[in-house]
Write a protein that holds these residues in place. Structure first.
Motif, mmCIF file in Angstrom:
data_model
loop_
_atom_site.group_PDB
_atom_site.id
_atom_site.type_symbol
_atom_site.label_atom_id
_atom_site.label_comp_id
_atom_site.label_asym_id
_atom_site.label_seq_id
_atom_site.Cartn_x
_atom_site.Cartn_y
_atom_site.Cartn_z
ATOM 1 N N VAL A 32 1.002 -1.093 0.089
ATOM 2 C CA VAL A 32 -0.046 0.207 0.121
ATOM 3 C C VAL A 32 1.100 1.442 -0.018
ATOM 4 C CG1 VAL A 32 -1.867 1.505 1.046
ATOM 5 C CG2 VAL A 32 -1.698 -1.122 1.205
ATOM 6 N N LEU A 33 1.769 0.973 0.551
ATOM 7 C CA LEU A 33 2.518 2.671 0.710
ATOM 8 C C LEU A 33 3.890 2.280 0.584
ATOM 9 C CD1 LEU A 33 1.745 2.892 4.992
ATOM 10 C CD2 LEU A 33 0.789 4.147 2.408
ATOM 11 N N ALA A 34 4.456 1.511 -0.099
ATOM 12 C CA ALA A 34 5.837 1.866 -0.263
ATOM 13 C C ALA A 34 6.195 2.678 -2.194
ATOM 14 C CB ALA A 34 7.242 0.746 -0.867
ATOM 15 N N LEU A 35 4.802 2.163 -2.629
ATOM 16 C CA LEU A 35 4.711 2.940 -4.223
ATOM 17 C C LEU A 35 4.308 4.406 -3.643
ATOM 18 C CD1 LEU A 35 5.124 3.115 -7.422
ATOM 19 C CD2 LEU A 35 1.942 2.547 -7.052
ATOM 20 N N ILE A 36 3.365 4.640 -3.244
ATOM 21 C CA ILE A 36 3.397 6.053 -2.877
ATOM 22 C C ILE A 36 4.360 6.991 -2.094
ATOM 23 C CG2 ILE A 36 1.928 6.222 -0.926
ATOM 24 C CD1 ILE A 36 -0.240 7.809 -2.039
ATOM 25 N N PHE A 37 5.133 6.351 -1.316
ATOM 26 C CA PHE A 37 6.389 7.236 -0.343
ATOM 27 C C PHE A 37 7.444 6.678 -1.655
ATOM 28 C CE2 PHE A 37 10.364 5.773 2.134
ATOM 29 C CZ PHE A 37 10.097 7.045 2.781
ATOM 30 N N TYR A 38 7.705 6.289 -1.952
ATOM 31 C CA TYR A 38 9.261 7.032 -2.601
ATOM 32 C C TYR A 38 9.221 7.454 -3.686
ATOM 33 C CZ TYR A 38 12.771 3.421 -0.114
ATOM 34 O OH TYR A 38 13.004 3.693 0.934
ATOM 35 N N ASN A 39 7.671 7.688 -4.596
ATOM 36 C CA ASN A 39 7.267 8.004 -5.440
ATOM 37 C C ASN A 39 6.381 9.723 -5.411
ATOM 38 O OD1 ASN A 39 4.207 8.432 -7.463
ATOM 39 N ND2 ASN A 39 5.762 9.570 -8.291
ATOM 40 N N GLN A 40 5.884 9.559 -4.310
ATOM 41 C CA GLN A 40 5.639 11.349 -3.641
ATOM 42 C C GLN A 40 5.922 12.018 -3.181
ATOM 43 O OE1 GLN A 40 2.428 12.689 -4.921
ATOM 44 N NE2 GLN A 40 2.827 10.903 -6.122
ATOM 45 N N VAL A 181 0.445 11.186 3.902
ATOM 46 C CA VAL A 181 1.329 10.369 3.020
ATOM 47 C C VAL A 181 2.519 10.798 2.407
ATOM 48 C CG1 VAL A 181 -0.455 8.917 2.977
ATOM 49 C CG2 VAL A 181 -0.193 10.626 1.070
ATOM 50 N N THR A 182 2.808 12.011 2.027
ATOM 51 C CA THR A 182 3.757 12.646 1.808
ATOM 52 C C THR A 182 4.621 12.947 2.948
ATOM 53 O OG1 THR A 182 2.586 15.071 1.633
ATOM 54 C CG2 THR A 182 2.698 12.922 -0.401
ATOM 55 N N HIS A 183 4.915 13.182 4.463
ATOM 56 C CA HIS A 183 5.400 13.627 4.964
ATOM 57 C C HIS A 183 6.960 12.610 5.640
ATOM 58 C CE1 HIS A 183 6.507 15.765 8.637
ATOM 59 N NE2 HIS A 183 6.066 15.003 9.862
ATOM 60 N N LEU A 184 7.941 12.436 5.365
ATOM 61 C CA LEU A 184 8.461 11.998 5.237
ATOM 62 C C LEU A 184 8.781 11.522 7.174
ATOM 63 C CD1 LEU A 184 11.347 14.079 2.508
ATOM 64 C CD2 LEU A 184 10.752 11.471 2.840
ATOM 65 N N ILE A 264 -4.051 2.970 -2.657
ATOM 66 C CA ILE A 264 -4.237 4.054 -2.177
ATOM 67 C C ILE A 264 -4.354 5.570 -2.901
ATOM 68 C CG2 ILE A 264 -1.434 4.522 -2.607
ATOM 69 C CD1 ILE A 264 -3.415 5.745 0.430
ATOM 70 N N TYR A 265 -3.792 5.608 -4.020
ATOM 71 C CA TYR A 265 -4.288 6.393 -5.449
ATOM 72 C C TYR A 265 -5.119 6.315 -5.359
ATOM 73 C CZ TYR A 265 0.853 6.787 -6.191
ATOM 74 O OH TYR A 265 2.563 6.792 -5.982
ATOM 75 N N PHE A 266 -6.390 5.424 -5.511
ATOM 76 C CA PHE A 266 -7.407 5.432 -5.843
ATOM 77 C C PHE A 266 -8.454 6.012 -4.822
ATOM 78 C CE2 PHE A 266 -6.381 1.881 -8.958
ATOM 79 C CZ PHE A 266 -7.433 2.657 -10.846
#
Length: 352
Positions: A32-40, A181-184, A264-266
């Motif tokens: 759920v989170l790996a893609l949006i974390f490393y992407n966004q 979800v973009t907060h490092l 998560i994107y949807f």
């Protein structure tokens, strides 16, 4: 050696089941989170993140059977499963923390290398615990129906792990109240907490099933070898039943990877849900899984496992594609519809 048929205590059953919490937590977090974390948040391209995810899964497919055979052939004073379970405790937790804590200021290639290395470490050490741990089931519960009940309980704990991964994210460290979800910085705390939970649950499962070691099957005298591994893999692929399951698992895995990475994107951009609303969708997953733990053994005894699998899988496909399908067909109202979240809750319950 014939495994002794004996009644398992409640503590042992719970300890066996809770071992799946670590893999459920790690699997849900990654999907759920790996893609949006490393992407966004980190700024990598989605294609690069997807490539790292794919490579780690390819390696996972190779070392999983190797770990299984290695465990089968291991002889030690604490049996053939527990050495692997104990060995994975600290590395699995540290690897999970590292996945969400890439050093600042790295180049794109540096971020890719960190992502790939930490992904492979998480998958390897989770497998090092999960495969031997799951292999305890047929040894502790040789009875066909009792084994189904034991595995159902373990599945439920796996779902608990997934629910916990989502709750820690959307109600905790990655909530809109704390940067989203973009907060490092939120991911660093998320990784540290998740890593600690993974290590603790593997430890609890290992200690809780430790007393069963004298009653478990001992390894044969035949040592582990790469030739035996290849022979057993080849033998499995020539089994028509295994091949059917493998092909089904291939497509099921493709679906899980795509839907997990894009869900998560949807939810954020297609249905425009807040993190609080996304966390509401965790409730029906937990409730449906709890019902499934009791319903699955009952249904398998009444109608047989194969018909139950086929019917439930078909219904799951239908219900899980309903929201987006209805929206694309122009039937489902827009995101301002007051009953949208309720509709998604009901759909999630039945799909689960």
């Amino acid at each position: 050696m014939t495994v002794e048929t004996r009644r398992l205590g409640r503590t042992t059953r719970w300890a066996f089941g809770i071992g799946a919490l670590s893999s459920g937590l790690a699997g849900q977090a990654i999907s759920v989170l790996a893609l949006i974390f490393y992407n966004q948040a980190v700024g990598m391209s989605a294609a690069a993140v997807g490539l790292a995810l794919m490579i780690s899964l390819v390696f996972d497919a190779f070392w999983d059977p190797a770990i299984g055979l290695w465990s089968d052939r291991t002889r030690s004073r604490i049996g053939r499963r527990h050495p692997f379970m104990y060995a994975s405790i600290i590395p699995a937790g540290v690897a999970f923390w590292a996945l969400w804590s890439p050093p600042a200021g790295m180049s794109d290639s540096g971020n890719f290398a960190w992502l790939l290395a930490s992904l492979m470490a998480v998958r390897f050490f989770i497998s090092l615990s999960e495969i031997p741990s799951t292999s305890l089931a047929p040894e502790m519960a040789p009875d066909y129906d009792k084994r189904t009940s034991l595995i159902a309980g373990r599945y439920f704990w796996g779902v608990i792990g997934g629910v916990l991964a989502s709750m820690l994210a959307f109600q905790g460290f990655l909530s809109d109240r704390f940067g989203g979800v973009t907060h490092l910085a939120g991911y660093v705390k998320y990784g540290l907490t998740g890593g600690a939970i993974i290590a603790i649950t593997v430890l609890v499962s290992s200690l809780g099933t430790h007393k069963e070691i004298p009653h478990l099957t001992q390894a044969s005298e035949q040592p582990f070898s790469a030739r035996d591994l290849l022979r057993e893999v080849a033998s499995a692929f020539t089994n028509r039943n295994f091949a059917a399951i493998m092909i089904a698992a291939l497509f099921s895995g493709m679906n899980a990877g795509i839907s997990g990475g894009l869900s998560i994107y949807f939810n954020l951009y297609f249905f425009e849900l807040s993190t609080d609303q996304i966390s509401v969708l965790i409730g029906p997953v937990l409730l449906a899984s709890l019902i499934g733990v009791f319903a699955a053994p009952l249904c398998s005894r009444l109608w047989g496992k194969k018909p139950v699998v086929m019917v439930s899988f078909a219904l799951a496909i239908f219900t899980s594609t309903t929201p987006i399908g209805l929206r694309l067909l122009g039937i489902l109202p827009g995101n301002d519809w007051p009953w949208l979240l309720t509709f998604l809750v009901v759909e999630t319950f039945f799909a689960t």
